[in-house]
Design an enzyme around this catalytic site. Structure first.
Site, PDB file in Angstrom:
ATOM      1  N   LYS A  62       2.022  -0.952  10.148  1.00  0.00           N
ATOM      2  CA  LYS A  62       3.022  -1.403   9.175  1.00  0.00           C
ATOM      3  C   LYS A  62       4.386  -0.800   9.500  1.00  0.00           C
ATOM      4  O   LYS A  62       5.412  -1.489   9.469  1.00  0.00           O
ATOM      5  CB  LYS A  62       2.588  -1.011   7.754  1.00  0.00           C
ATOM      6  CG  LYS A  62       1.377  -1.791   7.249  1.00  0.00           C
ATOM      7  CD  LYS A  62       0.823  -1.248   5.937  1.00  0.00           C
ATOM      8  CE  LYS A  62      -0.421  -2.038   5.515  1.00  0.00           C
ATOM      9  NZ  LYS A  62      -0.998  -1.577   4.238  1.00  0.00           N
ATOM     10  N   GLN A  80      -1.163   3.710   0.484  1.00  0.00           N
ATOM     11  CA  GLN A  80      -2.289   3.043   1.136  1.00  0.00           C
ATOM     12  C   GLN A  80      -3.584   3.269   0.360  1.00  0.00           C
ATOM     13  O   GLN A  80      -3.889   4.376  -0.059  1.00  0.00           O
ATOM     14  CB  GLN A  80      -2.435   3.550   2.586  1.00  0.00           C
ATOM     15  CG  GLN A  80      -3.506   2.858   3.407  1.00  0.00           C
ATOM     16  CD  GLN A  80      -3.211   1.382   3.690  1.00  0.00           C
ATOM     17  OE1 GLN A  80      -2.067   0.939   3.639  1.00  0.00           O
ATOM     18  NE2 GLN A  80      -4.244   0.623   3.988  1.00  0.00           N
ATOM     19  N   ASP A 140       3.943  -3.648  -2.375  1.00  0.00           N
ATOM     20  CA  ASP A 140       2.554  -4.123  -2.309  1.00  0.00           C
ATOM     21  C   ASP A 140       2.271  -5.180  -3.384  1.00  0.00           C
ATOM     22  O   ASP A 140       1.254  -5.873  -3.321  1.00  0.00           O
ATOM     23  CB  ASP A 140       1.588  -2.955  -2.554  1.00  0.00           C
ATOM     24  CG  ASP A 140       1.044  -2.353  -1.272  1.00  0.00           C
ATOM     25  OD1 ASP A 140       0.842  -3.110  -0.305  1.00  0.00           O
ATOM     26  OD2 ASP A 140       0.804  -1.131  -1.253  1.00  0.00           O
TER      27      ASP A 140
HETATM   28  N1  GUN Z   1      -5.573  -1.399   1.662  1.00  0.00           N
HETATM   29  C1  GUN Z   1      -5.993  -2.594   2.151  1.00  0.00           C
HETATM   30  N2  GUN Z   1      -4.999  -3.493   2.096  1.00  0.00           N
HETATM   31  C2  GUN Z   1      -3.932  -2.862   1.573  1.00  0.00           C
HETATM   32  C3  GUN Z   1      -2.603  -3.283   1.273  1.00  0.00           C
HETATM   33  O1  GUN Z   1      -2.196  -4.432   1.467  1.00  0.00           O
HETATM   34  N3  GUN Z   1      -1.798  -2.325   0.748  1.00  0.00           N
HETATM   35  C4  GUN Z   1      -2.212  -1.061   0.502  1.00  0.00           C
HETATM   36  N4  GUN Z   1      -1.355  -0.199  -0.027  1.00  0.00           N
HETATM   37  N5  GUN Z   1      -3.444  -0.642   0.752  1.00  0.00           N
HETATM   38  C5  GUN Z   1      -4.296  -1.550   1.299  1.00  0.00           C
END
Ligand code: GUN
Length: 279
Positions: A50, A94, A117
């Protein structure tokens, strides 16, 4: 083939141009703050990707790590600091978080304006009600974008979503509903899963269970979106069994399908959060 990698690249190029234009006007670069609690290697890998994509489009990123044993209060304190930091456009905590952390408190602590998110109930509520101004969650909006750009008709389609998580299944169902699909949400306690999936023009597999969706469960010509990133012998596999590609009309590769789209939507959300906060 619903080539998520190629579509994501188009979106990265578009955002890079827009970020470049803002910087040329003397405005600050958008900044993404990521938070990881603990040392799950998969989470570390996802967050690295990311950040890499953010940097590629000219978005700054800062990485925050807390130890596995960090308390909810410590995490809330960090989120508060990032909320108050003028230079931070977007905050991403996350998931999964360690079990002792109160996830609800964490999700509602992130300033909705910086919630790239789209997990805060404020944003989730706006999206659920089809109201403007909400930040859409990355994986669901990436799936819809990929279907659109691949020429899959959503309006009137029978869409079946397998999985009901707050991150993927539930919001994907809501976004497809908003686009006038007829949506069915299946889950671990669904009776006769195959009976539902065989009726799907659009099948979104987000169950996290390898080989759950076998070839005989797919309607010929359907668009099949394989969301899950299960680990098998160190490689990534989704939820599809062998031979699904022979039946499907459209299919996302895995890896290289939904994952890059999630990151493209994160980058776009971060850029848009910055523009909204500091036009
Ligand atoms: N864990 C799995 N997918 C995601 C996501 O899109 N964002 C976050 N913060 N955690 C995740």
């Amino acid at each position: 083939m619903l080539d998520g990698k190629a579509v994501a690249q188009q979106i990265f190029d578009d955002i890079a141009t827009k970020v470049g234009a803002r910087v040329a006007m003397g405005k600050p670069r958008p900044k993404l703050a990521t938070v990881i609690v603990g040392d799950d290697p998969a989470s570390a890998l996802y967050v690295r990707s990311k950040q890499k994509n953010a940097r590629q489009v000219g978005i700054d990123s800062v990485d925050h790590r807390l130890p596995t044993e960090a308390s909810t209060e410590q995490l809330l304190e960090l989120i508060g600091t990032l909320n108050r930091d003028e230079s931070v456009s977007g905050i991403l905590v996350q998931q999964p978080l360690p079990n002792h952390i109160d996830l609800v408190q964490v999700v509602i602590a992130v300033d909705p304006v910086k919630d790239v998110d789209g997990f805060h109930p404020y944003n989730a509520g706006l999206v659920a009600q089809g109201l403007p101004g909400g930040i859409e969650p990355c994986t669901p909006s990436g799936i819809v974008e990929l279907l659109d750009r691949g020429g899959v008709r959503i309006e009137g389609a029978n869409a079946v979503v397998v999985g009901r998580s707050n991150i993927v299944g539930k919001p994907t169902a809501l976004l497809l509903l908003r686009r006038n699909a007829t949506v069915t949400v299946c889950h671990t306690r669904t009776k006769d899963l195959a009976g539902h999936t065989r009726n799907a023009d659009i099948l979104v597999a987000a169950a996290g269970q390898p080989n759950l969706i076998t070839k005989d469960m797919v309607k010929p010509g359907a668009a099949v979106v394989d969301v899950s990133a299960n680990r098998a012998d160190g490689t990534q596999v989704g939820d599809l069994g062998p031979g699904v590609e022979e039946v499907a009309g459209w299919l996302t590769p895995n890896p290289g399908g939904v994952g890059p789209m999630t990151r493209a939507m994160l980058v776009r959300n971060t850029y848009e959060a910055e523009v909204r906060r500091r036009p």
